[in-house]
Design an enzyme around this catalytic site. Sequence first.
Site, PDB file in Angstrom:
ATOM      1  N   GLY A 245       1.059  -3.640  -6.092  1.00  0.00           N
ATOM      2  CA  GLY A 245       1.310  -3.319  -4.682  1.00  0.00           C
ATOM      3  C   GLY A 245       1.601  -1.843  -4.535  1.00  0.00           C
ATOM      4  O   GLY A 245       1.193  -1.018  -5.360  1.00  0.00           O
ATOM      5  N   SER A 246       2.327  -1.501  -3.486  1.00  0.00           N
ATOM      6  CA  SER A 246       2.587  -0.091  -3.178  1.00  0.00           C
ATOM      7  C   SER A 246       3.576   0.504  -4.188  1.00  0.00           C
ATOM      8  O   SER A 246       4.349  -0.221  -4.836  1.00  0.00           O
ATOM      9  CB  SER A 246       3.178   0.008  -1.777  1.00  0.00           C
ATOM     10  OG  SER A 246       4.346  -0.791  -1.712  1.00  0.00           O
ATOM     11  N   GLY A 250       7.032  -0.900  -6.246  1.00  0.00           N
ATOM     12  CA  GLY A 250       7.299  -0.688  -7.670  1.00  0.00           C
ATOM     13  C   GLY A 250       8.647  -0.020  -7.896  1.00  0.00           C
ATOM     14  O   GLY A 250       9.391  -0.381  -8.803  1.00  0.00           O
ATOM     15  N   GLU A 267       1.228  -2.148 -11.275  1.00  0.00           N
ATOM     16  CA  GLU A 267      -0.096  -1.667 -10.828  1.00  0.00           C
ATOM     17  C   GLU A 267       0.080  -1.234  -9.384  1.00  0.00           C
ATOM     18  O   GLU A 267       0.023  -2.047  -8.469  1.00  0.00           O
ATOM     19  CB  GLU A 267      -1.134  -2.797 -10.921  1.00  0.00           C
ATOM     20  CG  GLU A 267      -1.372  -3.328 -12.326  1.00  0.00           C
ATOM     21  CD  GLU A 267      -2.277  -2.431 -13.166  1.00  0.00           C
ATOM     22  OE1 GLU A 267      -2.820  -1.440 -12.627  1.00  0.00           O
ATOM     23  OE2 GLU A 267      -2.424  -2.721 -14.359  1.00  0.00           O
ATOM     24  N   CYS A 301      -7.175  -0.144  -4.212  1.00  0.00           N
ATOM     25  CA  CYS A 301      -6.274   0.806  -4.882  1.00  0.00           C
ATOM     26  C   CYS A 301      -7.096   1.933  -5.479  1.00  0.00           C
ATOM     27  O   CYS A 301      -6.609   3.044  -5.655  1.00  0.00           O
ATOM     28  CB  CYS A 301      -5.472   0.092  -5.959  1.00  0.00           C
ATOM     29  SG  CYS A 301      -6.479  -0.906  -7.044  1.00  0.00           S
TER      30      CYS A 301
HETATM   31  P1  NAD Z   1       3.001  -4.166  -0.781  1.00  0.00           P
HETATM   32  O1  NAD Z   1       3.753  -3.279  -1.700  1.00  0.00           O
HETATM   33  O2  NAD Z   1       3.373  -4.165   0.656  1.00  0.00           O
HETATM   34  O3  NAD Z   1       3.146  -5.695  -1.274  1.00  0.00           O
HETATM   35  C1  NAD Z   1       2.700  -6.100  -2.538  1.00  0.00           C
HETATM   36  C2  NAD Z   1       3.431  -7.367  -2.960  1.00  0.00           C
HETATM   37  O4  NAD Z   1       4.783  -7.041  -3.287  1.00  0.00           O
HETATM   38  C3  NAD Z   1       3.525  -8.450  -1.875  1.00  0.00           C
HETATM   39  O5  NAD Z   1       3.365  -9.697  -2.489  1.00  0.00           O
HETATM   40  C4  NAD Z   1       4.935  -8.263  -1.341  1.00  0.00           C
HETATM   41  O6  NAD Z   1       5.464  -9.418  -0.740  1.00  0.00           O
HETATM   42  C5  NAD Z   1       5.677  -7.896  -2.597  1.00  0.00           C
HETATM   43  N1  NAD Z   1       6.917  -7.126  -2.430  1.00  0.00           N
HETATM   44  C6  NAD Z   1       7.116  -6.068  -1.611  1.00  0.00           C
HETATM   45  N2  NAD Z   1       8.361  -5.577  -1.793  1.00  0.00           N
HETATM   46  C7  NAD Z   1       8.953  -6.342  -2.754  1.00  0.00           C
HETATM   47  C8  NAD Z   1      10.240  -6.339  -3.378  1.00  0.00           C
HETATM   48  N3  NAD Z   1      11.173  -5.443  -3.052  1.00  0.00           N
HETATM   49  N4  NAD Z   1      10.495  -7.270  -4.324  1.00  0.00           N
HETATM   50  C9  NAD Z   1       9.561  -8.165  -4.673  1.00  0.00           C
HETATM   51  N5  NAD Z   1       8.329  -8.231  -4.108  1.00  0.00           N
HETATM   52  C10 NAD Z   1       8.031  -7.323  -3.157  1.00  0.00           C
HETATM   53  O7  NAD Z   1       1.448  -3.816  -0.964  1.00  0.00           O
HETATM   54  P2  NAD Z   1       0.185  -4.316  -0.113  1.00  0.00           P
HETATM   55  O8  NAD Z   1       0.189  -3.661   1.220  1.00  0.00           O
HETATM   56  O9  NAD Z   1       0.052  -5.794  -0.189  1.00  0.00           O
HETATM   57  O10 NAD Z   1      -1.019  -3.715  -0.993  1.00  0.00           O
HETATM   58  C11 NAD Z   1      -1.485  -2.412  -0.896  1.00  0.00           C
HETATM   59  C12 NAD Z   1      -0.900  -1.527  -1.978  1.00  0.00           C
HETATM   60  O11 NAD Z   1      -1.123  -2.110  -3.264  1.00  0.00           O
HETATM   61  C13 NAD Z   1      -1.578  -0.177  -2.048  1.00  0.00           C
HETATM   62  O12 NAD Z   1      -0.606   0.805  -2.311  1.00  0.00           O
HETATM   63  C14 NAD Z   1      -2.548  -0.315  -3.207  1.00  0.00           C
HETATM   64  O13 NAD Z   1      -2.926   0.903  -3.813  1.00  0.00           O
HETATM   65  C15 NAD Z   1      -1.749  -1.167  -4.134  1.00  0.00           C
HETATM   66  N6  NAD Z   1      -2.595  -1.888  -5.089  1.00  0.00           N
HETATM   67  C16 NAD Z   1      -2.609  -1.455  -6.377  1.00  0.00           C
HETATM   68  C17 NAD Z   1      -3.443  -2.063  -7.293  1.00  0.00           C
HETATM   69  C18 NAD Z   1      -3.511  -1.575  -8.712  1.00  0.00           C
HETATM   70  O14 NAD Z   1      -4.057  -2.292  -9.542  1.00  0.00           O
HETATM   71  N7  NAD Z   1      -2.987  -0.411  -9.049  1.00  0.00           N
HETATM   72  C19 NAD Z   1      -4.237  -3.148  -6.905  1.00  0.00           C
HETATM   73  C20 NAD Z   1      -4.186  -3.584  -5.582  1.00  0.00           C
HETATM   74  C21 NAD Z   1      -3.353  -2.937  -4.683  1.00  0.00           C
END
Ligand code: NAD
Length: 515
Positions: A245-246, A250, A267, A301
């Site tokens: 995720g974002s 992380g 990731e 991503c």
């Molecule tokens: P996001 O960070 O909003 O959410 C990702 C996941 O994390 C969701 O399931 C969310 O519910 C969970 N989450 C969020 N905060 C959390 C916390 N504090 N504790 C536990 N879980 C939590 O991201 P998004 O909008 O769904 O996806 C887009 C982002 O993901 C972009 O930044 C993109 O670059 C990144 N991404 C990276 C990769 C990679 O492999 N590097 C792949 C896909 C997406």
Amino acid sequence: MDTSALPDTERLAERARDALGRCGVERLREPVGAAGVARTPITGQILFPVEFDTAASAERAVTAAHEAFTSQWRDTPAPVRGRLVHRLGELLREHKADLAALVTVEAGKIHSEALGEVQEMIDICDLAVGLSRQLYGRTMPSERPGHRLMETWHPLGVVGVITAFNFPVAVWSWNTCVALVCGDTVVWKPSELTPLTALACHGLLMRAAEDVGAPADVHRLVLGDREVGEALVEDGRVALLSATGSTAMGRAVAPRVAARMGRYLLELGGNNAAVVAPSADLDLVVRGSVFAAAGTAGQRCTSLRRLIVHEDVADEVARRVVDAYKQLRDRIGDPFEESTLVGPLIGERSHTAMRAALERAQADGGEVLVGGARRWEEAAADAYYVEPAVVRMPAQTEVVREETFAPVLYVLAYSTLEEAVELHNGVPQGLSSAIFTQDQAEAERFLSAAGSDCGIVNVNIGTSGAEIGGAFGGEKDTGGGRESGSDSWKAYMRRATNTVNYGGELPLAQGVRFL
Ligand code: NAD
């Protein structure tokens, strides 16, 4: 596109229900506590309610997965574990169209990319099945006579998998297929924006488990938002937390897992660039850049966000990319339509972020060369279709250094390769990168330690669309994790170093004498 071309929400809901039914998800869920919904970005409307988990039900899921791990799965021979993933691969092949339809409904991906995402799941099944007979340890020569020194690899335990909306199924499969053959059990928390694809994948995996006689609790699905994710973050029985995720997510997750001495695999966001050298084949540059920057509506991503072009060809590259973008204008719309190349953004927040980025770029002296407008706003008020944008920037300002998860491509000029690499590496993220050049020495410099600082470094192809055979992941703010192929499986196992004495004497290492 006119709005009559957008399917209505009821039809999409029906389509989703049919696909779910075929994947073994008859009832949407047992009641577990929280009211959630499934929504489609195609119309921006709610499809139907879905029961979400609570922190307490997530904890129960970890208990069940932990029990399955200790009582059965870790002691099941790896090639036997591979049979489960093999069967899953068969079911994925059978239900490829169903899963792709759900990916399109929920994530808004154009159909061909949705099919590609499911194909990636099938590919990783094949890889993981092979891996189930190749979890090799090494044997090293011992310095002591009559001794053998070796490494063995053991499963870790419960792996918590948290995934993002934009690859709702592939990222799950990278983690889960490898974790399962490694002997781990999995608790998956998908994005709250994509519960249906998750239900379908879980349904198929449960069918596979039944078919091969594996315990159902090798995989548990928990639906919900960050609160449910946090239950996995905090639970000491989750031996590895793999979170996609974002970067903000992380940063929130990593210190908490580290504080309990758990392992994490991150990731996170990217801010990917391609360097275009004066010798580059510009046809390749244009085709590679347009797919990487505008494909998936800029919501990968690995999406291309910066084009760093040599000053001698910068005007020509910008002009040709803009011409190609103009051809996209009539191909923005219903992602189920064969002719569509750009589907909707996931929601309002992405659109707001895109608007804000364009305004900031202009305030920094940037010129929007094409795109940026919202389409059919009045007729589809809750859906966010945008024209992918190209912005010529005089410098790499703060907005360019940030990841805006939408189709904005910044074009920057450089004069020497050193300057190009400095611009390239001058962002916090480090996921994917590319150089377009016909000069081999230049390509090698970009690939060398002093070149790109990313986890993925390509030559003469764009930044997106990785294959599963290689390890996937990035450096710096991207989190440092590696998933998928190569030796990424090692993240899902623990290593034991074994010394076996078969000599009858007890010589100590380093020549130490004692008693
Ligand atoms: P996001 O960070 O909003 O959410 C990702 C996941 O994390 C969701 O399931 C969310 O519910 C969970 N989450 C969020 N905060 C959390 C916390 N504090 N504790 C536990 N879980 C939590 O991201 P998004 O909008 O769904 O996806 C887009 C982002 O993901 C972009 O930044 C993109 O670059 C990144 N991404 C990276 C990769 C990679 O492999 N590097 C792949 C896909 C997406």
